[in-house]
Design a protein around this motif. Structure first.
Motif, mmCIF file in Angstrom:
data_model
loop_
_atom_site.group_PDB
_atom_site.id
_atom_site.type_symbol
_atom_site.label_atom_id
_atom_site.label_comp_id
_atom_site.label_asym_id
_atom_site.label_seq_id
_atom_site.Cartn_x
_atom_site.Cartn_y
_atom_site.Cartn_z
ATOM 1 N N GLU A 112 -10.268 7.909 34.566
ATOM 2 C CA GLU A 112 -9.417 9.094 34.563
ATOM 3 C C GLU A 112 -8.621 9.224 35.856
ATOM 4 O O GLU A 112 -7.534 9.815 35.871
ATOM 5 C CB GLU A 112 -10.286 10.345 34.350
ATOM 6 N N THR A 129 2.929 11.099 28.926
ATOM 7 C CA THR A 129 1.945 12.086 29.380
ATOM 8 C C THR A 129 1.645 11.984 30.872
ATOM 9 O O THR A 129 1.197 12.955 31.473
ATOM 10 C CB THR A 129 0.634 11.923 28.585
ATOM 11 N N ASP A 130 1.881 10.813 31.471
ATOM 12 C CA ASP A 130 1.573 10.631 32.888
ATOM 13 C C ASP A 130 2.803 10.765 33.769
ATOM 14 O O ASP A 130 2.736 10.465 34.968
ATOM 15 C CB ASP A 130 0.949 9.253 33.116
ATOM 16 N N GLN A 160 -0.956 18.166 43.081
ATOM 17 C CA GLN A 160 -1.549 18.353 41.761
ATOM 18 C C GLN A 160 -1.883 17.001 41.150
ATOM 19 O O GLN A 160 -1.199 16.016 41.389
ATOM 20 C CB GLN A 160 -0.583 19.086 40.828
ATOM 21 N N TYR A 161 -2.943 16.976 40.366
ATOM 22 C CA TYR A 161 -3.243 15.802 39.544
ATOM 23 C C TYR A 161 -3.764 16.308 38.211
ATOM 24 O O TYR A 161 -4.763 17.036 38.166
ATOM 25 C CB TYR A 161 -4.282 14.904 40.209
ATOM 26 N N ARG A 162 -3.072 15.910 37.147
ATOM 27 C CA ARG A 162 -3.344 16.496 35.836
ATOM 28 C C ARG A 162 -3.175 18.019 35.958
ATOM 29 O O ARG A 162 -2.160 18.498 36.399
ATOM 30 C CB ARG A 162 -4.739 16.106 35.345
ATOM 31 N N ASP A 163 -4.178 18.771 35.590
ATOM 32 C CA ASP A 163 -4.106 20.233 35.706
ATOM 33 C C ASP A 163 -4.899 20.757 36.899
ATOM 34 O O ASP A 163 -5.096 21.966 37.021
ATOM 35 C CB ASP A 163 -4.639 20.884 34.425
ATOM 36 N N ASP A 187 2.466 13.058 36.973
ATOM 37 C CA ASP A 187 1.643 12.476 38.036
ATOM 38 C C ASP A 187 2.348 11.295 38.697
ATOM 39 O O ASP A 187 2.212 11.082 39.907
ATOM 40 C CB ASP A 187 0.294 12.036 37.454
#
Length: 770
Positions: free
Chosen positions: A132, A610-611, A85-88, A614
């Protein structure tokens, strides 16, 4: 068809484009209004081919053996699954290694990437070079040797990569051997409840589109009737006038079909750059079913003729003018109730017959029943508007202007919001059904994300000593605030007489981590504990078992006779702890040496980081490319149900945009048709603010009445649908409120966008005539 009829139809077609600039504007508005609906219908009948194309490409690249043994040949390729997964967004990852001189290649690749090189999808390549994708570049820092072609991807927005490796072996967990790629697409179909949902979704989303097409066909009705009065003046009878009107409507509809086809083709060329709810398709996938497309092309002009002829019933076209039936003529209610009653009668035989285990149902019976109920909303709304507004008197000037207009001709305003009312009624019924069946397609996982948010699993190739290294790496990851780790093994007991082999979990961890799982008290390396869990009977101390980790041959072991019985605690991942808990010193060296051990880490992260998720995934990737990472969730949703729900949201978003665009065209056409009246009112001193409020009230009254009717019809439809699947009737008031608020917001937005045009039409130039 006689030659005279054909001439009259052709005359009507010529008149559709007559009238100078005004006629051209009228024809353009009709073409745009009908075209928007036709484009949506063509897109809808393309959905089966779109989804089938995605499914076929996914089946063609299948690379999992699922336990099947594949022999080593000169064409063998080793494939390891390393999704992430990366972000959503999900990323499909594969590690590949050639075992022979002519290895098979996955679809979309011309050759296998060399060790340390990647072949990536175009979407992933774009993401990796953007700010991003900075964190993802830290994980996938390998040079890109090429791009995956379209045939190797489900859609243009899919994130995927193939990474070359020189360390893969057939014995590595998660690695399979392939001598060819692709399997027969044998995915199971939808169960009857989900199929019922899909059928209703299509009806609910497409019926408002058809309503807007029918409304757009009637653009410029007042101007048309005045032209027909002129035709009567030069000798045409009533029948000829109707045929001329039919020819005019037919040409307008054909222009709309052509416009819709062009919109569809233009939109298809850009569809590859759009992703809705995680679904993306290639332009070539958007291919309407030929039979259904031909039906749309034929049905729209035919519907235009029928709607036009029916609309002339309330109009008396005489040589000296047009006479409309007065607003005092009451609409009859009885025949308007026939449609919803017929719809309910069609659905009643299905009550209690649809469940996940049932054999199926008549799809056409469901389509017919739902359509009749929703069409009842369309037929009842004009009657409701007339019945309410004829009783309204007094009020401010703007209010009186709006009410008087509705009293004189409320059907026009009612038609403008009919599609919205039908959409809301269908959405409410669908929402009630979704709320009822959702519990059947999700289960409680027992996970507690308030204590740990991430579970990461990595292999320990050198055995238990690697556990401390992996735990320290996770703990050092930015954003991680707490971590506990353990290895889960399986204990097999003596087989029962019937051949069944009982098993129980064996948890290996240090004392500090074991204290999070049970009330163990004092603890030292070499201790073992038996968990007193009434739902899971563990082996008693002194019991001989066989310890297995993954697919190793197993190691004999005896539960220590001095193992203490302890009370379980709630594990954030698995609920109440069960089985046997051991420290490393209690197990044989053969078990601790690996290489079949896996470490499971439960990680808590700082909500402000937030990261953090990831970064944890990146750490896991660096430790073990075949490991896994997922976020804890208290519920698990069935994948097919999630796909249906995602498709509904995507379709609803598109339909909502179409409703707004079509409604704006309708409002602009109505304002244009009344431009002279507006200009006269302003010339006599009516304030612009008063006219603006009058237009708002004129739209708001049918909208409010339409939403009230839609709520009643939607609740009734939802009740019938719930009885069909055997669920108790429950009204989702929150869902009703959200759907109604969205519909009201669309109406208000359309009204606001029409105000600049209203102000322009109220200028003195509107008094001019051609």
């Amino acid at each position: 068809m006689s030659p005279s009829w054909l001439r009259e139809l052709l005359l009507g077609a010529r008149m559709a484009l007559a009238g100078g600039r005004s006629g051209l504007v009228r024809a353009a508005l009709t073409a745009v209004g009908v075209g928007l609906g036709v484009a949506m219908l063509l897109a809808a009948v393309s959905i089966p081919h779109m989804m089938q194309a995605r499914s076929d490409r996914n089946a063609a690249r299948a690379d999992q053996n699922y336990g099947a043994q594949v022999e080593h040949t000169d064409r063998s390729t080793l494939v390891g699954v390393t999704d992430m997964q990366y972000r959503d967004a999900g990323i499909r990852g594969r590690l590949v290694r050639a075992e022979g001189s002519q290895p098979v290649v996955p679809p979309g690749l011309t050759a296998l990437p060399r060790p340390g090189e990647m072949v990536v999808s175009p979407a992933l390549a774009r993401l990796l070079v953007t700010p991003e994708g900075a964190l993802l570049r830290e994980r996938l820092h390998y040079p890109a040797a090429g791009l995956i072609a379209d045939e190797g991807l489900q859609g243009p927005g899919e994130l995927a990569f193939y990474l070359g490796s020189d360390t893969l072996t057939a014995d590595t967990s998660g690695v399979g051997r392939r001598n060819s790629f692709g399997d027969e697409n044998t995915s199971d179909g939808l169960d009857p409840v989900l199929l019922l949902l899909v059928v209703i979704i299509f009806v609910v989303l497409l019926l408002p589109v058809a309503m807007f097409v029918a409304s757009a066909i009637r653009f410029g009705g007042d101007s048309r009737d005045r032209r027909l009065a002129g035709v009567r003046l030069v000798g045409a009878d009533t029948g000829m006038a109707r045929r001329i009107a039919a020819g005019e409507a037919m040409l307008s509809a054909l222009l709309g079909v052509v416009t819709g086809a062009l919109m569809f083709l233009a939109g298809r060329s850009f569809v590859g750059s759009v992703e809705l709810m995680g679904i993306s398709v290639y332009p070539a996938d958007v291919r309407p079913d030929p039979v259904l497309a031909a039906l749309i092309v034929a049905a729209v002009p035919a519907a235009a003729v029928v709607v036009t002829v029916l609309s002339l019933r309330r109009v008396m076209i005489e040589p000296l003018g047009v006479v409309r039936r007065g607003g005092d003529t009451r609409r009859r209610l009885w025949w308007r109730l026939i449609l919803p009653v017929l719809g309910v009668l069609l659905l009643l035989p299905l009550v209690g017959s649809v469940s996940k285990e049932s054999e199926g149902f008549s799809e056409w019976q469901v389509i017919g029943g739902v359509c009749f109920i929703l069409l009842g909303v369309a037929t009842l709304l004009p009657w409701l508007v007339q019945s309410v507004v004829r009783r309204i008197h007094g009020g401010p000037v703007a209010w009186q202007l709006a009410v008087r207009r509705l009293q004189l001709d409320g059907s026009m305003s009612a038609r403008a919001v009919t599609g919205v009312a039908v959409a809301v009624a269908g959405a409410i019924g669908l929402q009630m059904m979704f709320a009822a069946v959702e519990a059947n397609y999700q289960r409680f996982s027992g996970q507690d994300p308030s204590r740990a948010q991430i579970s990461a699993t990595v292999g320990l190739p050198h055995g238990w000593p690697d556990a401390a290294v992996a735990t320290a790496r996770f703990a050092a990851t930015p954003g991680v605030t707490a971590i506990s780790s353990r290895s889960i093994l399986t204990m097999e007991l003596e087989p029962k007489p019937d051949g069944e082999i009982p098993s129980a979990p064996l948890t290996l961890a240090g004392c500090d981590d074991l204290r999070r799982l049970a009330e163990i008290g004092d603890c030292a390396d070499g201790d073992a504990f038996v968990v007193d869990n009434p739902e899971f009977t563990p082996p008693a101390p002194g019991t001989a078992v066989t310890i297995r980790a993954d697919d190793d041959p197993g190691t004999p072991w005896t539960v220590p006779a001095g193992a203490r019985t302890v009370r379980p605690l709630i594990d954030p991942l698995n609920g109440a702890t069960a089985g046997v808990l051991v420290t490393p010193g209690a197990l044989p060296a053969a078990v601790l040496a690996g290489p079949h051990l896996w470490l499971q880490a439960l990680i808590a992260v700082d909500p402000a980081a937030t990261d953090a998720v990831d970064r944890v995934v990146t750490t896991r990737w660096e430790l073990d490319q075949f490991g896994s990472t997922w976020e804890l969730n208290p519920t698990v949703v069935d994948n097919k149900f999630a796909q249906v729900r995602r498709g509904l949201f995507a379709g609803a978003a598109v339909t909502l945009l179409l409703i707004g665009a079509s409604l704006l065209v309708v409002v602009l056409e109505q304002l244009r048709d009344r431009r002279r009246l507006l200009a006269v009112l302003v010339a006599f001193g009516t304030r612009r603010r008063t006219m603006s409020w009058a237009i708002l009230w004129q739209t708001a009254v049918p909208v409010v009445l339409g939403l009230v009717l839609a709520c009643a019809a939607g609740v009734g439809l939802g009740a019938v649908l719930l009885r069909i699947i055997g669920a108790p009737v429950a009204i989702d008031w929150t869902g009703i409120g959200v759907v109604s608020a969205l519909a009201g917001a669309v109406i208000l937005l359309v009204t606001a966008l029409s105000l600049p045009v209203l102000w322009r039409l109220m200028r003195a130039e509107g008094l001019r005539t051609e």
